[in-house]
Scaffold this motif. Structure first.
Motif, PDB file in Angstrom:
ATOM      1  N   UNK A  24       1.019  -1.148  -0.331  1.00 50.27           N
ATOM      2  CA  UNK A  24      -0.082   0.090   0.051  1.00 50.27           C
ATOM      3  C   UNK A  24       1.032   1.337   0.581  1.00 50.27           C
ATOM      4  N   UNK A  25       0.242   2.258  -0.340  1.00 47.30           N
ATOM      5  CA  UNK A  25       1.431   3.273  -0.958  1.00 47.30           C
ATOM      6  C   UNK A  25       0.038   4.544   0.348  1.00 47.30           C
ATOM      7  N   UNK A  26       0.903   5.461   1.203  1.00 48.54           N
ATOM      8  CA  UNK A  26       0.271   6.286   2.047  1.00 48.54           C
ATOM      9  C   UNK A  26       0.879   7.345   1.876  1.00 48.54           C
ATOM     10  N   UNK A  27      -0.168   8.082   2.099  1.00 46.17           N
ATOM     11  CA  UNK A  27      -0.277   9.807   1.932  1.00 46.17           C
ATOM     12  C   UNK A  27      -0.137  10.277   3.452  1.00 46.17           C
ATOM     13  N   UNK A  28       1.205  11.079   3.266  1.00 45.46           N
ATOM     14  CA  UNK A  28       1.603  11.613   4.715  1.00 45.46           C
ATOM     15  C   UNK A  28       1.308  12.723   4.438  1.00 45.46           C
ATOM     16  N   UNK A  29       0.912  13.741   5.559  1.00 48.24           N
ATOM     17  CA  UNK A  29       0.597  15.271   5.066  1.00 48.24           C
ATOM     18  C   UNK A  29       2.103  15.580   5.432  1.00 48.24           C
ATOM     19  N   UNK A  30       2.471  16.664   4.687  1.00 51.00           N
ATOM     20  CA  UNK A  30       4.323  17.380   4.353  1.00 51.00           C
ATOM     21  C   UNK A  30       4.449  18.221   5.919  1.00 51.00           C
ATOM     22  N   UNK A  31       4.818  16.870   6.978  1.00 52.73           N
ATOM     23  CA  UNK A  31       4.680  17.529   8.617  1.00 52.73           C
ATOM     24  C   UNK A  31       6.349  16.490   8.401  1.00 52.73           C
ATOM     25  N   UNK A  32       6.894  17.358   8.648  1.00 48.05           N
ATOM     26  CA  UNK A  32       8.507  16.226   9.249  1.00 48.05           C
ATOM     27  C   UNK A  32       8.184  15.474  10.484  1.00 48.05           C
ATOM     28  N   UNK A  33       7.529  16.016  11.038  1.00 45.95           N
ATOM     29  CA  UNK A  33       7.137  14.695  12.697  1.00 45.95           C
ATOM     30  C   UNK A  33       6.669  13.563  12.175  1.00 45.95           C
ATOM     31  N   UNK A  34       5.964  13.848  11.013  1.00 44.97           N
ATOM     32  CA  UNK A  34       4.476  13.223  10.973  1.00 44.97           C
ATOM     33  C   UNK A  34       5.680  12.004   9.772  1.00 44.97           C
ATOM     34  N   UNK A  35       6.251  12.570   9.051  1.00 45.48           N
ATOM     35  CA  UNK A  35       6.476  11.706   7.586  1.00 45.48           C
ATOM     36  C   UNK A  35       7.948  10.596   8.903  1.00 45.48           C
ATOM     37  N   UNK A  36       8.684  11.519   9.360  1.00 41.30           N
ATOM     38  CA  UNK A  36       9.695  10.622  10.383  1.00 41.30           C
ATOM     39  C   UNK A  36       9.361   9.922  10.494  1.00 41.30           C
ATOM     40  N   UNK A  37       7.805   9.529  11.092  1.00 44.88           N
ATOM     41  CA  UNK A  37       7.059   8.688  12.066  1.00 44.88           C
ATOM     42  C   UNK A  37       6.915   7.364  11.018  1.00 44.88           C
ATOM     43  N   UNK A  38       6.657   7.922   9.472  1.00 44.75           N
ATOM     44  CA  UNK A  38       6.031   7.167   8.751  1.00 44.75           C
ATOM     45  C   UNK A  38       7.669   6.512   7.651  1.00 44.75           C
ATOM     46  N   UNK A  39       8.193   6.846   8.084  1.00 43.36           N
ATOM     47  CA  UNK A  39       9.856   6.465   7.196  1.00 43.36           C
ATOM     48  C   UNK A  39      10.749   5.242   7.479  1.00 43.36           C
ATOM     49  N   UNK A  40      10.244   5.105   9.360  1.00 40.83           N
ATOM     50  CA  UNK A  40      10.984   4.425   9.767  1.00 40.83           C
ATOM     51  C   UNK A  40      10.515   2.502   9.101  1.00 40.83           C
TER      52      UNK A  40
END
Length: 418
Positions: A24-40
């Motif tokens: 699945x491909x998840x859309x993540x808001x362009x906020x650094x904190x949200x992206x950091x949590x999703x990138x790992x």
């Protein structure tokens, strides 16, 4: 490539990105904190792949799943025309991150000042995840030297002794840093300042290095997980060559898997059994060191002479009174195209004249390269992560050519010569 072979290639890529997709491909808001949590989880395979949701949103009717090895879907800057979304695998991102660590001072802590909608900003987050560190985030528009200096202070305060510190900037940001004493002092404390997104004028690099700022120029694109050539030398695992026309070809383990929902787009060639990305950049190789000469489609053909804007920009940047320069071609009934220049003066009250700049460029490159039109501006038009907006620049020049009288305002004037 023959039509039948290309059709087979497209069918294969359709199968790859449409028939067997399962992650699945998840859309993540362009906020650094949200992206950091999703990138790992995206990098280690425990979670969905990630793409950054933009202000205009995504076309959710398009593919919502990707190959299992894809970790990140990143929108390109659109510098080659229509923007597209590159699919970056976890292995490519890891190869890029580890090669960067080896080229610099090892795993470190990063300062993020670039937008996360583009690969340069996202790579700051990816490198942080790979290093097991948390970046300091100092996003904001406009970028200011004051905010940068404060963010570097936060970075230094919260970083254990012996841990390298880094940031990534575009040239316009570096100019603002160097114009401010406190920001320059802060930049001097960093172990490396990666500089990319656009060509860096030689005088800017000389100024930064003279100030003790450890600048590392980077060349790359979304399709190569961002910068893959540092100070002209490919990172470990990256290969560079030129084709017969002088275009830069990039190979190695940092290449994109393809484009989301666009199996018809195939910028790759196979040479000696290896896959290469055929860029739209012209280059020169000297003992393995790459110099990028500019984009092939930016070349200005004036009076039958090919003029590379990057060369003229470098000459203009070295002229007295010029802080930044951008060169474009505009239609001309006599010459086919004319060389137009946008210039940011070092002193807005005393901008350089067209005659002076023509003389300077003529001495450096010859008369065909000298700008025929000049627009003096307070700032260069930019797009995306700080890339020069050549379309907007050309429109400004055309507007001034059609309106010979200078525009009102203290920072914008124009002139032309036959």
């Amino acid at each position: 490539m023959p039509r039948t072979a290309r059709a087979a290639c497209i069918r294969a890529r359709v199968a790859t990105y449409s028939g067997t997709v399962s992650r699945p491909l998840r859309d993540v808001p362009p906020r650094a904190e949200d992206l950091l949590d999703a990138l790992g989880p995206a990098l280690d395979g425990a979670g969905p792949a990630v793409r950054v949701a933009t202000a205009t949103g995504w076309d959710h009717a398009a593919a919502v799943a990707v190959d299992d090895d894809v970790a990140l879907a990143v929108a390109t800057s659109g510098s080659t025309g229509e923007p597209r979304t590159a699919l970056l695998t976890a292995s490519a991102l890891r190869a890029s991150g580890r090669a960067t660590e080896r080229r610099l001072a090892g795993p470190g802590r990063w300062l993020l000042v670039l937008p996360v909608e583009h690969v340069a900003g996202l790579q700051v987050l990816v490198r942080s995840v790979l290093a097991g560190t948390r970046p300091v985030v100092a996003l904001g528009t406009p970028f200011t030297a004051t905010r940068f200096a404060a963010a570097v202070a936060d970075l230094r305060t919260g970083t254990p002794a012996g841990t390298p510190t880094y940031t990534s900037l575009v040239p316009t940001q570096l100019v603002r840093v160097l114009d401010d004493e406190a920001a320059t002092d802060a930049a001097r404390t960093l172990d490396a300042v990666l500089l990319g997104g656009a060509a860096a004028p030689a005088p800017l690099l000389e100024r930064a290095r003279a100030a003790g700022v450890r600048v590392v120029t980077t060349y790359g694109m979304t399709e190569t997980c961002g910068g893959c050539v540092y100070d002209g030398v490919p990172l470990d695992g990256v290969r560079v060559r030129l084709d017969a026309s002088g275009r830069v070809l990039l190979g190695g383990d940092v290449l994109t898997a393809g484009y989301l929902g666009r199996p018809d787009l195939d910028p790759f060639v196979t040479l000696d059994g290896s896959r290469w990305l055929r860029t739209n950049d012209l280059g020169r190789l000297d003992d393995g060191v790459l110099s990028v000469l500019g984009r092939a489609d930016d070349v200005v053909v004036t009076g039958g002479v090919n003029v590379a804007p990057a060369a003229v920009e470098a000459a203009l940047a070295a002229a007295p009174g010029v802080a930044e320069a951008l060169v474009v071609g505009v239609p001309d009934e006599t010459w086919g195209q004319a060389v137009g220049a946008l210039v940011v003066p070092t002193d807005p009250a005393a901008p350089p004249t067209l005659a002076d700049l023509r003389a300077h460029v003529t001495a450096a490159l010859g008369p065909a390269h000298a700008p025929q039109h000049l627009v003096v501006v307070g700032a260069l038009p930019l797009r995306g992560p700080g890339k020069p907006d050549r379309r907007a620049a050309a429109a400004l020049v055309v507007d001034h050519v059609s309106s010979p009288a200078p525009h009102a305002g203290p920072t914008t004037t124009s002139g032309s010569t036959a």
